[in-house]
Each structure stands twice: as C-alpha cells, then as structure tokens.
Design a protein around this motif. Structure first.
Motif, PDB file in Angstrom:
ATOM      1  N   GLU A 152       3.791  18.988  12.797  1.00 27.39           N
ATOM      2  CA  GLU A 152       2.411  18.523  12.638  1.00 27.39           C
ATOM      3  C   GLU A 152       1.458  19.704  12.464  1.00 27.39           C
ATOM      4  N   ALA A 153       1.610  20.748  13.270  1.00 26.78           N
ATOM      5  CA  ALA A 153       0.757  21.932  13.120  1.00 26.78           C
ATOM      6  C   ALA A 153       1.017  22.614  11.783  1.00 26.78           C
ATOM      7  N   ASN A 154       2.272  22.642  11.369  1.00 22.58           N
ATOM      8  CA  ASN A 154       2.651  23.203  10.076  1.00 22.58           C
ATOM      9  C   ASN A 154       1.993  22.435   8.932  1.00 22.58           C
ATOM     10  N   ARG A 155       2.021  21.114   9.038  1.00 23.69           N
ATOM     11  CA  ARG A 155       1.409  20.262   8.008  1.00 23.69           C
ATOM     12  C   ARG A 155      -0.097  20.560   7.890  1.00 23.69           C
ATOM     13  N   LEU A 156      -0.771  20.663   9.028  1.00 21.97           N
ATOM     14  CA  LEU A 156      -2.203  20.945   9.020  1.00 21.97           C
ATOM     15  C   LEU A 156      -2.494  22.352   8.499  1.00 21.97           C
ATOM     16  N   PHE A 157      -1.588  23.293   8.776  1.00 21.78           N
ATOM     17  CA  PHE A 157      -1.713  24.660   8.273  1.00 21.78           C
ATOM     18  C   PHE A 157      -1.738  24.656   6.744  1.00 21.78           C
ATOM     19  N   HIS A 158      -0.823  23.909   6.150  1.00 22.49           N
ATOM     20  CA  HIS A 158      -0.771  23.842   4.688  1.00 22.49           C
ATOM     21  C   HIS A 158      -2.006  23.149   4.116  1.00 22.49           C
TER      22      HIS A 158
ATOM     23  N   CYS B 203      14.704  18.517  -6.009  1.00 21.75           N
ATOM     24  CA  CYS B 203      14.532  19.934  -6.336  1.00 21.75           C
ATOM     25  C   CYS B 203      13.351  20.122  -7.279  1.00 21.75           C
ATOM     26  N   GLU B 204      13.233  19.231  -8.276  1.00 28.57           N
ATOM     27  CA  GLU B 204      12.127  19.310  -9.234  1.00 28.57           C
ATOM     28  C   GLU B 204      10.781  19.075  -8.551  1.00 28.57           C
ATOM     29  N   MET B 205      10.748  18.131  -7.617  1.00 31.97           N
ATOM     30  CA  MET B 205       9.502  17.852  -6.903  1.00 31.97           C
ATOM     31  C   MET B 205       9.075  19.050  -6.060  1.00 31.97           C
ATOM     32  N   PHE B 206      10.047  19.692  -5.411  1.00 32.37           N
ATOM     33  CA  PHE B 206       9.719  20.879  -4.623  1.00 32.37           C
ATOM     34  C   PHE B 206       9.285  22.039  -5.520  1.00 32.37           C
TER      35      PHE B 206
ATOM     36  N   LEU C  11       0.838  -1.206   0.000  1.00 31.80           N
ATOM     37  CA  LEU C  11       0.000   0.000   0.000  1.00 31.80           C
ATOM     38  C   LEU C  11       0.872   1.255   0.000  1.00 31.80           C
ATOM     39  N   LEU C  12       1.914   1.248   0.825  1.00 31.68           N
ATOM     40  CA  LEU C  12       2.786   2.413   0.907  1.00 31.68           C
ATOM     41  C   LEU C  12       3.670   2.539  -0.325  1.00 31.68           C
ATOM     42  N   ALA C  13       3.997   1.403  -0.948  1.00 31.36           N
ATOM     43  CA  ALA C  13       4.770   1.446  -2.198  1.00 31.36           C
ATOM     44  C   ALA C  13       3.969   2.124  -3.296  1.00 31.36           C
ATOM     45  N   ALA C  14       2.654   1.897  -3.291  1.00 36.51           N
ATOM     46  CA  ALA C  14       1.792   2.524  -4.292  1.00 36.51           C
ATOM     47  C   ALA C  14       1.752   4.040  -4.137  1.00 36.51           C
ATOM     48  N   GLU C  15       2.027   4.534  -2.916  1.00 33.98           N
ATOM     49  CA  GLU C  15       2.035   5.969  -2.646  1.00 33.98           C
ATOM     50  C   GLU C  15       3.427   6.567  -2.781  1.00 33.98           C
TER      51      GLU C  15
ATOM     52  N   THR D 278      -1.376  14.760  -2.411  1.00 32.32           N
ATOM     53  CA  THR D 278      -0.610  13.577  -2.810  1.00 32.32           C
ATOM     54  C   THR D 278       0.882  13.869  -2.846  1.00 32.32           C
ATOM     55  N   LEU D 279       1.258  14.982  -3.466  1.00 31.50           N
ATOM     56  CA  LEU D 279       2.683  15.315  -3.544  1.00 31.50           C
ATOM     57  C   LEU D 279       3.224  15.704  -2.173  1.00 31.50           C
ATOM     58  N   HIS D 280       2.409  16.392  -1.385  1.00 31.08           N
ATOM     59  CA  HIS D 280       2.827  16.745  -0.024  1.00 31.08           C
ATOM     60  C   HIS D 280       3.159  15.472   0.753  1.00 31.08           C
ATOM     61  N   LYS D 281       2.317  14.468   0.617  1.00 31.95           N
ATOM     62  CA  LYS D 281       2.554  13.201   1.324  1.00 31.95           C
ATOM     63  C   LYS D 281       3.858  12.569   0.856  1.00 31.95           C
ATOM     64  N   ARG D 282       4.116  12.604  -0.461  1.00 33.46           N
ATOM     65  CA  ARG D 282       5.352  12.012  -0.997  1.00 33.46           C
ATOM     66  C   ARG D 282       6.579  12.733  -0.447  1.00 33.46           C
ATOM     67  N   LEU D 283       6.441  14.023  -0.187  1.00 37.11           N
ATOM     68  CA  LEU D 283       7.567  14.823   0.293  1.00 37.11           C
ATOM     69  C   LEU D 283       7.616  14.937   1.820  1.00 37.11           C
ATOM     70  N   HIS D 284       6.678  14.273   2.511  1.00 41.46           N
ATOM     71  CA  HIS D 284       6.610  14.360   3.974  1.00 41.46           C
ATOM     72  C   HIS D 284       7.964  14.228   4.663  1.00 41.46           C
ATOM     73  N   PRO D 285       8.721  13.145   4.405  1.00 40.72           N
ATOM     74  CA  PRO D 285       9.972  12.988   5.162  1.00 40.72           C
ATOM     75  C   PRO D 285      10.940  14.142   4.934  1.00 40.72           C
ATOM     76  N   TYR D 286      10.922  14.690   3.734  1.00 38.69           N
ATOM     77  CA  TYR D 286      11.863  15.754   3.400  1.00 38.69           C
ATOM     78  C   TYR D 286      11.386  17.107   3.898  1.00 38.69           C
ATOM     79  N   ARG D 287      10.075  17.350   3.872  1.00 38.31           N
ATOM     80  CA  ARG D 287       9.558  18.602   4.421  1.00 38.31           C
ATOM     81  C   ARG D 287       9.816  18.652   5.929  1.00 38.31           C
ATOM     82  N   ARG D 288       9.693  17.513   6.576  1.00 33.25           N
ATOM     83  CA  ARG D 288       9.972  17.455   8.003  1.00 33.25           C
ATOM     84  C   ARG D 288      11.435  17.758   8.279  1.00 33.25           C
ATOM     85  N   LEU D 289      12.330  17.210   7.442  1.00 34.65           N
ATOM     86  CA  LEU D 289      13.761  17.435   7.642  1.00 34.65           C
ATOM     87  C   LEU D 289      14.155  18.886   7.418  1.00 34.65           C
ATOM     88  N   GLN D 290      13.353  19.623   6.648  1.00 32.43           N
ATOM     89  CA  GLN D 290      13.641  21.037   6.429  1.00 32.43           C
ATOM     90  C   GLN D 290      13.737  21.806   7.751  1.00 32.43           C
TER      91      GLN D 290
END
Length: 224
Positions: free
Chosen positions: A130-136, A80-83, A54-58, A154-166
């Motif tokens: 988490e509050a930042n994610r909900l804000f967006h 960079c292109e995804m962002f 299921l997670l591979a499909a996402e 969908t794209l936000h979810k794909r970038l979750h780990p990297y947005r968090r690392l920001q």
C-alpha cells in the motif's frame, strides 16, 4: 468531499470488491459467486451485479455470458507487454517529476519512502504494498501532466493484482526499496535522465525477473 458511505451502494461495493482483488482475497482466475458476494458485502444481487459491471469496465472483472464473473487472468506475453507500457509511462512521470516536483511533494514522497522502510523492517508485505502504491502515485502527481497521470493511474489499477504479487518473488521487497531510494535521489537531484532510466528498470519485468514472477503467479492461481 463525499464520503464512501454517501455513495450509491453499487459504487460502495465496487470499491470494497476492488480492494479485495488488489489485496489478494480474490486471486486471478477466481470465479465470483454472486450469492457469496451478497453475503460478504451484505447486499442484494442487484447492486452486486451493478458493481461487477463497474469493475468490468475497468478490466478488473470479466463477465462471461452464462458463465458469470471471474477475476481475469492475463497470458504471459500480454502481461509482459502491459508492464512494458507501464514502465514507459512511469519513466515519463519520473522524468517530468525530476523537473517539476514541488517542495511539499518532495516531503510527501519522502514520507511514503520512510513508510515503506518501516514496513520493510517489519517484513509486512501487505502494508508495504500500500505504501509502495502511494509512492508511485505521488510520482505521477509530481509530473504535473494531467493526461499522463490519468493514463498511468488507469494502467496501474489494471495491473494492481500482479504488481502486488511481485512482492512475493524472492527478496523483491528489499530490492524494491533499494530501487525506490535511487529513484528518490534522482528526482530530488533534478536528474531527469536518471529518474527516467531507474523507473523504467524498476517497473519492467524481463529475463529472470519475469520468469520468477510468472512462476509466482502460476503457484497461487486457483486450479480448475
């Protein structure tokens, strides 16, 4: 509404594993051991494997033949292109939100902004994220464009780990909140162009901002 406990076990596990990926328990580049996942989530291998599919499909997990599942890493150019695409989608959400946001949506956006402020004062990056994610996501919803909301989410979810690392980049949490403040003002003022420009600049990573971000990613990825 169906509670998570009522969902099939594989879906329950996929949601828990997704949270663990989002919040950094499993970092990009990590190889996922099925037995460790069984122990962590208290399940047999069958629902674990279904959850991984299921997670591979996402795009949150990559399953490699005869090598098992890993948390995928993304090369810097692709990242960079995804962002860049994410920045365009969020900019469009901001422009439409400035035009279409409803009073109750303004209240929710303001509530989340103040929540971010509370976590900033506490230097709590986990809860700030988490509050930042909900804000967006609240801005996406305020666009009142269902297709745009779906694509941005969908794209936000794909970038979750990297947005968090920001948020680990030096002083990023303070800068993030200041940028949120300006974005909020533009949306509430109905200034479509300003909301669009500010959100694009807020999300895109380029120049020194990108260099710092890539250095942060390289510093935390598992060594092979």
């Amino acid at each position: 509404m169906t509670s998570i406990a009522e969902l099939p076990l594989s879906i329950q596990i996929s949601k828990k594993l997704e949270d663990d990926i989002i919040y950094g328990f499993f970092l990009p580049g990590t190889k996922l051991d099925e037995q460790e996942l069984c122990d962590r989530y208290g399940a047999s291998r069958t629902p674990i494997r279904e959850a991984l599919k299921l997670l591979a499909a996402e795009g949150l997990v990559e399953i490699r033949p005869r090598r098992g599942a890993i948390i995928p890493t993304i090369n810097p150019l692709t990242l960079c292109e995804m962002f860049e695409v994410m920045a365009e989608l969020e900019a469009m959400c901001g422009r439409l939100a400035a035009r279409r946001i409803q009073p109750e949506e303004k209240q929710e956006l303001q509530r989340l902004h103040l929540l971010c402020q509370d976590y900033l004062k506490q230097n709590d990056s986990e809860n700030y994220y988490e509050a930042n994610r909900l804000f967006h996501f609240a801005i996406y919803q305020a666009s009142h464009n269902a297709f745009l909301i779906e694509q941005a989410s969908t794209l936000h979810k794909r970038l979750h780990p990297y947005r968090r690392l920001q948020l680990r980049v030096n002083n990023r949490m303070n800068n993030s909140f200041s940028e949120h403040n300006a974005i909020l003002d533009a949306i509430f003022a109905g200034d479509e162009q300003q909301a669009e420009d500010l959100l694009k600049a807020h999300v895109v990573i380029q120049g020194q901002k990108f260099t710092d971000f890539i250095s942060t990613i390289e510093s935390i990825q598992p060594k092979s």
